[in-house]
Design an enzyme around this catalytic site. Structure first.
Site, PDB file in Angstrom:
ATOM      1  N   LYS A 199       0.875  -1.189   0.000  1.00 34.30           N
ATOM      2  CA  LYS A 199       0.000   0.000   0.000  1.00 34.30           C
ATOM      3  C   LYS A 199       0.900   1.223   0.000  1.00 34.30           C
ATOM      4  CE  LYS A 199      -3.513   2.816   1.614  1.00 34.30           C
ATOM      5  NZ  LYS A 199      -4.017   2.807   2.977  1.00 34.30           N
ATOM      6  N   ASP A 332     -12.759   1.423   4.624  1.00 32.67           N
ATOM      7  CA  ASP A 332     -11.864   2.202   5.504  1.00 32.67           C
ATOM      8  C   ASP A 332     -12.273   2.060   6.976  1.00 32.67           C
ATOM      9  OD1 ASP A 332      -9.525   3.587   5.709  1.00 32.67           O
ATOM     10  OD2 ASP A 332     -10.248   5.441   4.789  1.00 32.67           O
TER      11      ASP A 332
HETATM   12 ZN   LIG Z   1      -7.544   3.612   4.741  1.00 29.28          ZN
END
Ligand SMILES: [Zn+2]
Length: 418
Positions: A199, A332
């Site tokens: 990421k 998220d």
């Molecule tokens: Zn995130």
């Protein structure tokens, strides 16, 4: 009972639990590929996987009543090790051991909400997400099948760096990359620690200090070095990005998915579509930052950024949808409470998706993003028996996904609400 049937029953009972054939019966089954409801809904399972053809005589039967069978759901953007409402200081005060235990608790919540596979994108410096993934895979603790990224890579002063603290405090910078060579080194280190993907933060963020969500972070050679090295190691890269320039630069470098994608322009959306780059929109997270009364106690600076982005983000999502960018479900969670992992379905529909598209984003499309389309994401023979059951029809009321009554992961029943 005939002698043949009795023999089949005895044979089935003598097999280990995983190998015993099991039939799931319900009022309906939704084929997420075609959008067709089959009535009655029926699956048969052996060895943790969905089987083709008629079930053998003597198979055990589980009757789920007036429910609709669906594939287990997939969230492509979670933070299981970040408790909601902790804030930057609260996070700094937490040990890696405590964060891992938070992850254990949250993994269970997410599984019980019907999410049988999750891509966790950004955890603590100790790679505790790798440990959590492995403990779940061994069957030591309950949780969704996990793909993990370790800490997200960022630039000095960028989203993910700890900004706004006095310079004498050294708060850890193993994840900070300021050159192509450092990018390659970080990817190799991350792979050595056992991550499934990389990421990176391609732009500033909403919940960080002193950075601009609209501005790109890495230089194009840094983006390219990270993605190229990740590819050489067999890892995909996902990119947190709000501003359009950062979305475009990350897309051109070859990332697999753009996370958030708030300020996406039509030209960049076309580039994403042409390259098959996925968007993981995380719609409710931004809404949750602006909830009345600020229940998660976000600082004023984050509220200002969220207020500025929210109206533009609606337009960006519409552009992605109309252009045909593949959109995969991602929440998220960690920004908001993990038990609300199904909250994005309502927002995907209110932002313009049909209920079937929203459901496909969390099944077929998410499985494609994870390169697991032959394993998960549909109730087709050969796939893992990741199954949920809901009351009613999600195609007429998407909110039924917020009340999942039955969860099965790889043929193992997790819970049934009466
Ligand atoms: Zn995130």
């Amino acid at each position: 009972m005939s002698l043949r049937c009795l023999f089949a029953c005895l044979l089935a009972l003598s097999l280990p639990a995983q190998e015993r054939p099991l039939i799931l019966n319900a009022a309906r089954l939704l084929n997420v590929r075609t959008g067709k409801l089959e009535a009655p809904g029926r699956l048969w399972i052996r060895g943790g996987r969905i089987q083709a053809g008629p079930p053998p005589a003597g198979a055990e039967t589980l009757d789920l009543g007036n429910r609709t069978l669906l594939p287990g759901l997939i969230d492509c953007h979670t933070h299981l090790l970040f408790p909601a409402g902790l804030g930057e200081l609260g996070y700094l005060k937490r040990s890696h051991g405590t964060l891992l235990l938070d992850g254990v608790v949250n993994a269970r919540k997410v599984l019980e909400a019907g999410f049988t596979t999750v891509r966790d994108v950004g955890a603590s410096a100790a790679f505790a997400d790798v440990a959590l993934r492995d403990a779940i895979a061994r069957g030591d603790i309950p949780g969704p099948r996990l793909l993990v990224a370790g800490p997200a890579l960022s630039i000095t002063g960028g989203h993910g760096d700890l900004n706004g603290f006095p310079p004498h405090l050294h708060l850890g910078d193993e994840h900070i990359v300021d050159s192509p060579d450092q990018g390659r080194h970080a990817v190799r280190q991350w792979q050595k620690r056992g991550v499934d993907l990389i990421k990176l933060h391609a732009t500033g963020g909403v919940l960080s200090n002193h950075d601009d969500p609209g501005a790109p972070s890495f230089s194009p050679p840094e983006f390219q070095a990270i993605v190229e090295e990740a590819r050489r190691r067999g890892l995909d890269v996902c990119a947190h990005a709000h501003g359009d320039a950062g979305i475009l630069e990350a897309t051109l470098a070859g990332v697999r998915s753009i996370e958030h994608g708030s300020l996406l322009s039509p030209a960049t959306a076309k580039e994403m579509k042409a390259r098959g780059t996925f968007l993981v929109p995380t719609l409710y997270a931004l809404e949750s930052i602006l909830l009345p009364g600020n229940p998660y106690k976000f600082p004023e600076g984050s509220l200002v950024k969220a207020r500025a982005i929210l109206p533009l983000r609606k337009a960006g999502f519409k552009v992605a949808l109309e252009t045909g960018v593949p959109i995969a479900y991602g929440t998220d969670i960690g920004v908001f409470e993990h038990g609300q992992v199904s909250a994005d379905f309502r927002y995907l529909v209110s932002y313009g998706m049909t209920p079937l598209q929203a459901l496909q984003s969390a099944t077929l499309v998410a499985a494609d993003l994870l390169r697991m389309g032959s394993e998960i994401g549909s109730l087709e023979p050969g796939r893992w028996a990741d199954v949920i059951a809901v009351d009613g029809d999600p195609l007429t009321d998407i909110s039924v996904l917020e009340r999942v009554g039955f969860v099965m992961k790889a043929g193992k029943t997790i819970q049934i609400h009466p």
